[in-house]
Scaffold this motif. Structure first.
Motif, PDB file in Angstrom:
ATOM      1  N   SER A 163       0.898  -1.237  -0.080  1.00  0.00           N
ATOM      2  CA  SER A 163      -0.050  -0.035   0.033  1.00  0.00           C
ATOM      3  C   SER A 163       0.892   1.267  -0.065  1.00  0.00           C
ATOM      4  N   THR A 164       2.140   1.043   0.737  1.00  0.00           N
ATOM      5  CA  THR A 164       2.789   2.359   0.741  1.00  0.00           C
ATOM      6  C   THR A 164       3.478   2.547  -0.863  1.00  0.00           C
ATOM      7  N   ASP A 165       3.664   1.462  -1.515  1.00  0.00           N
ATOM      8  CA  ASP A 165       4.131   1.453  -3.072  1.00  0.00           C
ATOM      9  C   ASP A 165       3.047   2.115  -4.004  1.00  0.00           C
ATOM     10  N   LYS A 166       1.943   1.694  -3.555  1.00  0.00           N
ATOM     11  CA  LYS A 166       0.664   2.211  -4.195  1.00  0.00           C
ATOM     12  C   LYS A 166       0.834   3.929  -4.110  1.00  0.00           C
ATOM     13  N   SER A 167       0.722   4.146  -3.050  1.00  0.00           N
ATOM     14  CA  SER A 167       0.493   5.656  -2.368  1.00  0.00           C
ATOM     15  C   SER A 167       1.615   6.579  -2.945  1.00  0.00           C
ATOM     16  N   ALA A 168       2.832   5.839  -3.041  1.00  0.00           N
ATOM     17  CA  ALA A 168       3.832   6.527  -3.681  1.00  0.00           C
ATOM     18  C   ALA A 168       3.799   6.755  -5.225  1.00  0.00           C
ATOM     19  N   LEU A 169       3.281   5.690  -5.943  1.00  0.00           N
ATOM     20  CA  LEU A 169       2.919   5.917  -6.944  1.00  0.00           C
ATOM     21  C   LEU A 169       1.919   6.844  -7.524  1.00  0.00           C
ATOM     22  N   LEU A 170       1.033   6.829  -6.517  1.00  0.00           N
ATOM     23  CA  LEU A 170      -0.244   7.654  -6.777  1.00  0.00           C
ATOM     24  C   LEU A 170       0.139   9.277  -6.604  1.00  0.00           C
ATOM     25  N   SER A 171       1.001   9.417  -5.681  1.00  0.00           N
ATOM     26  CA  SER A 171       1.520  10.828  -5.261  1.00  0.00           C
ATOM     27  C   SER A 171       2.223  11.353  -6.411  1.00  0.00           C
ATOM     28  N   THR A 172       3.233  10.480  -6.970  1.00  0.00           N
ATOM     29  CA  THR A 172       4.109  10.721  -8.105  1.00  0.00           C
ATOM     30  C   THR A 172       3.159  11.211  -9.373  1.00  0.00           C
ATOM     31  N   TYR A 173       2.211  10.242  -9.631  1.00  0.00           N
ATOM     32  CA  TYR A 173       1.290  10.672 -10.597  1.00  0.00           C
ATOM     33  C   TYR A 173       0.490  11.699 -10.473  1.00  0.00           C
ATOM     34  N   LYS A 174       0.002  12.081  -9.527  1.00  0.00           N
ATOM     35  CA  LYS A 174      -0.430  13.587  -9.145  1.00  0.00           C
ATOM     36  C   LYS A 174       0.314  14.699  -9.243  1.00  0.00           C
ATOM     37  N   ARG A 175       1.588  14.442  -8.981  1.00  0.00           N
ATOM     38  CA  ARG A 175       2.613  15.412  -8.996  1.00  0.00           C
ATOM     39  C   ARG A 175       2.910  15.596 -10.793  1.00  0.00           C
ATOM     40  N   ARG A 176       3.111  14.361 -11.239  1.00  0.00           N
ATOM     41  CA  ARG A 176       3.356  14.709 -12.663  1.00  0.00           C
ATOM     42  C   ARG A 176       2.053  15.283 -13.688  1.00  0.00           C
ATOM     43  N   GLN A 177       0.854  14.969 -13.134  1.00  0.00           N
ATOM     44  CA  GLN A 177      -0.218  15.530 -13.678  1.00  0.00           C
ATOM     45  C   GLN A 177      -0.318  17.007 -13.649  1.00  0.00           C
ATOM     46  N   GLN A 178       0.062  17.342 -12.416  1.00  0.00           N
ATOM     47  CA  GLN A 178       0.102  18.840 -12.116  1.00  0.00           C
ATOM     48  C   GLN A 178       1.062  19.492 -12.923  1.00  0.00           C
ATOM     49  N   LEU A 179       2.304  18.983 -12.955  1.00  0.00           N
ATOM     50  CA  LEU A 179       3.449  19.488 -13.743  1.00  0.00           C
ATOM     51  C   LEU A 179       3.041  19.638 -15.333  1.00  0.00           C
ATOM     52  N   GLY A 180       2.371  18.606 -15.817  1.00  0.00           N
ATOM     53  CA  GLY A 180       2.130  18.625 -17.040  1.00  0.00           C
ATOM     54  C   GLY A 180       1.289  19.730 -17.370  1.00  0.00           C
ATOM     55  N   TRP A 181       0.293  20.041 -16.685  1.00  0.00           N
ATOM     56  CA  TRP A 181      -1.040  21.041 -16.834  1.00  0.00           C
ATOM     57  C   TRP A 181      -0.278  22.510 -16.893  1.00  0.00           C
ATOM     58  N   TYR A 182       0.575  22.612 -15.857  1.00  0.00           N
ATOM     59  CA  TYR A 182       1.237  23.949 -15.776  1.00  0.00           C
ATOM     60  C   TYR A 182       2.208  24.107 -17.060  1.00  0.00           C
ATOM     61  N   VAL A 183       2.932  23.152 -17.603  1.00  0.00           N
ATOM     62  CA  VAL A 183       3.703  23.234 -18.782  1.00  0.00           C
ATOM     63  C   VAL A 183       2.709  23.390 -19.982  1.00  0.00           C
ATOM     64  N   ALA A 184       1.511  22.807 -20.225  1.00  0.00           N
ATOM     65  CA  ALA A 184       0.658  22.901 -21.134  1.00  0.00           C
ATOM     66  C   ALA A 184       0.089  24.408 -21.336  1.00  0.00           C
ATOM     67  N   LEU A 185      -0.193  24.932 -20.087  1.00  0.00           N
ATOM     68  CA  LEU A 185      -0.626  26.271 -19.709  1.00  0.00           C
ATOM     69  C   LEU A 185       0.590  27.119 -20.271  1.00  0.00           C
TER      70      LEU A 185
ATOM     71  N   LEU B  90       2.662  26.584 -22.469  1.00  0.00           N
ATOM     72  CA  LEU B  90       2.779  26.526 -23.908  1.00  0.00           C
ATOM     73  C   LEU B  90       1.688  27.241 -24.581  1.00  0.00           C
ATOM     74  N   LEU B  91       0.691  27.047 -24.030  1.00  0.00           N
ATOM     75  CA  LEU B  91      -0.513  28.075 -24.506  1.00  0.00           C
ATOM     76  C   LEU B  91      -0.402  29.496 -24.713  1.00  0.00           C
ATOM     77  N   ILE B  92       0.055  29.727 -23.483  1.00  0.00           N
ATOM     78  CA  ILE B  92       0.348  31.620 -23.384  1.00  0.00           C
ATOM     79  C   ILE B  92       1.378  31.704 -24.219  1.00  0.00           C
ATOM     80  N   LEU B  93       2.370  30.908 -24.363  1.00  0.00           N
ATOM     81  CA  LEU B  93       3.533  31.054 -25.347  1.00  0.00           C
ATOM     82  C   LEU B  93       3.105  31.373 -26.911  1.00  0.00           C
ATOM     83  N   THR B  94       2.263  30.317 -26.986  1.00  0.00           N
ATOM     84  CA  THR B  94       1.648  30.503 -28.386  1.00  0.00           C
ATOM     85  C   THR B  94       0.906  31.628 -28.975  1.00  0.00           C
ATOM     86  N   ILE B  95       0.005  32.120 -27.892  1.00  0.00           N
ATOM     87  CA  ILE B  95      -0.840  33.105 -28.189  1.00  0.00           C
ATOM     88  C   ILE B  95       0.001  34.413 -28.218  1.00  0.00           C
ATOM     89  N   LEU B  96       1.131  34.588 -27.098  1.00  0.00           N
ATOM     90  CA  LEU B  96       1.822  35.699 -27.430  1.00  0.00           C
ATOM     91  C   LEU B  96       2.686  35.761 -28.669  1.00  0.00           C
TER      92      LEU B  96
END
Lengths: 78, 193
Positions: A6-28, A30-36
């Motif tokens: 369960s510790t492994d699973k929760s570590a995977l989930l926490s990494t997943y959440k962090r990566r998701q958040q980072l991905g959306w920030y990068v996408a945002l 990229l979008l701002i740079l494209t508009i500019l």
């Protein structure tokens, strides 16, 4: 054993959440740079030089955060 | 028995060496970037920074945003399988494939419209259609690669420790996106207002 799993699973989930958040920030970013980039190109007569930083920044963001370029030389596995 | 086990282990190691695979893929992508560089530079050599009338700026901006959105969905697909979320991975990879197909349809519309403004035989036309066509072909191969790994994921392949094929296909997709990041301003924006 169950606690370990369960510790492994929760570590995977926490990494997943962090990566998701980072991905959306990068996408945002990229979008701002494209508009500019679009605004700059429509407001200048010869915008080639001004567009270069946008191209470099967007390419670098994708290479580093989406393609994990630095993993190539940071990874311990060979 | 021990020999057979050692041989099996060696085979498994040879087929799953992520770091070696990564280096191989990066070398392939670098060789691809030379191809794109040659065609991108030909735009400036042949046509300078001149830009003809009739480029559909709104469609091109829309296609750019579409490709960026497909990049985040591909990234999330890879992150999901790394976190053992098979369904999430399949969902995001499917979205990427669909967005890629929509991109190709958009390119088809762009071709149809552009050919009336600057036919293939003109200076800008030859640069435009070659570069867009080369990129569209890479999008198509990216879609095929993603469709293959999507199907393999569906039938139970891959997991958090073993998802190199997904990582490879997704990296290739991001490369196609990086190529567009340069092609888009080269063909649509450098001419200015």
């Amino acid at each position: 054993m169950t606690t370990e799993a369960s510790t492994d699973k929760s570590a995977l989930l926490s990494t997943y959440k962090r990566r998701q958040q980072l991905g959306w920030y990068v996408a945002l970013g990229l979008l701002i740079l494209t508009i500019l980039e679009f605004i700059v190109s429509t407001s200048l007569e010869s915008p080639l030089l001004w567009l270069t930083p946008f191209i470099v920044a967007k390419g670098a963001l994708i290479l580093e955060y989406f393609m994990h370029f630095s993993d190539l030389y940071n990874s311990e596995e060979h | 028995m021990a020999l057979a086990t050692a041989a099996a282990h060696q085979r498994a190691e040879a087929t799953y060496r992520p770091q070696a695979n990564r280096i191989g893929l990066w070398l392939f992508l670098i060789s691809e970037s030379f191809l794109f560089s040659a065609f991108i530079s030909s735009r400036y050599v042949i046509a300078g920074t001149d830009q003809p009338e009739g480029l559909n700026q709104n469609l091109a901006l829309g296609l750019t945003v579409l490709l960026l959105v497909s990049s985040i969905s591909a990234y999330l697909g890879e992150a999901a399988i790394a976190a053992d979320d098979r369904k999430g991975s399949m969902r995001y990879l499917s979205i990427t494939v669909v967005l890629g197909l929509v991109f190709l349809v958009g390119v088809g519309f762009e071709f149809d419209e552009a050919v009336t403004h600057f036919p293939i035989g003109t200076v800008y036309g030859s640069v435009f259609f070659t570069l867009i066509g080369l990129h569209a072909f890479h999008v198509l191969t990216g879609i095929l690669a993603l469709a293959v790994v999507l199907n393999l994921t569906r039938i139970g392949h891959y997991g958090p420790e073993d998802h190199w094929p997904i990582e490879g296909a997704v990296k290739y997709w991001h490369f196609v996106d990086v190529a567009w990041v340069i092609i888009y301003p080269t063909l649509y924006l450098v001419g200015g207002s």
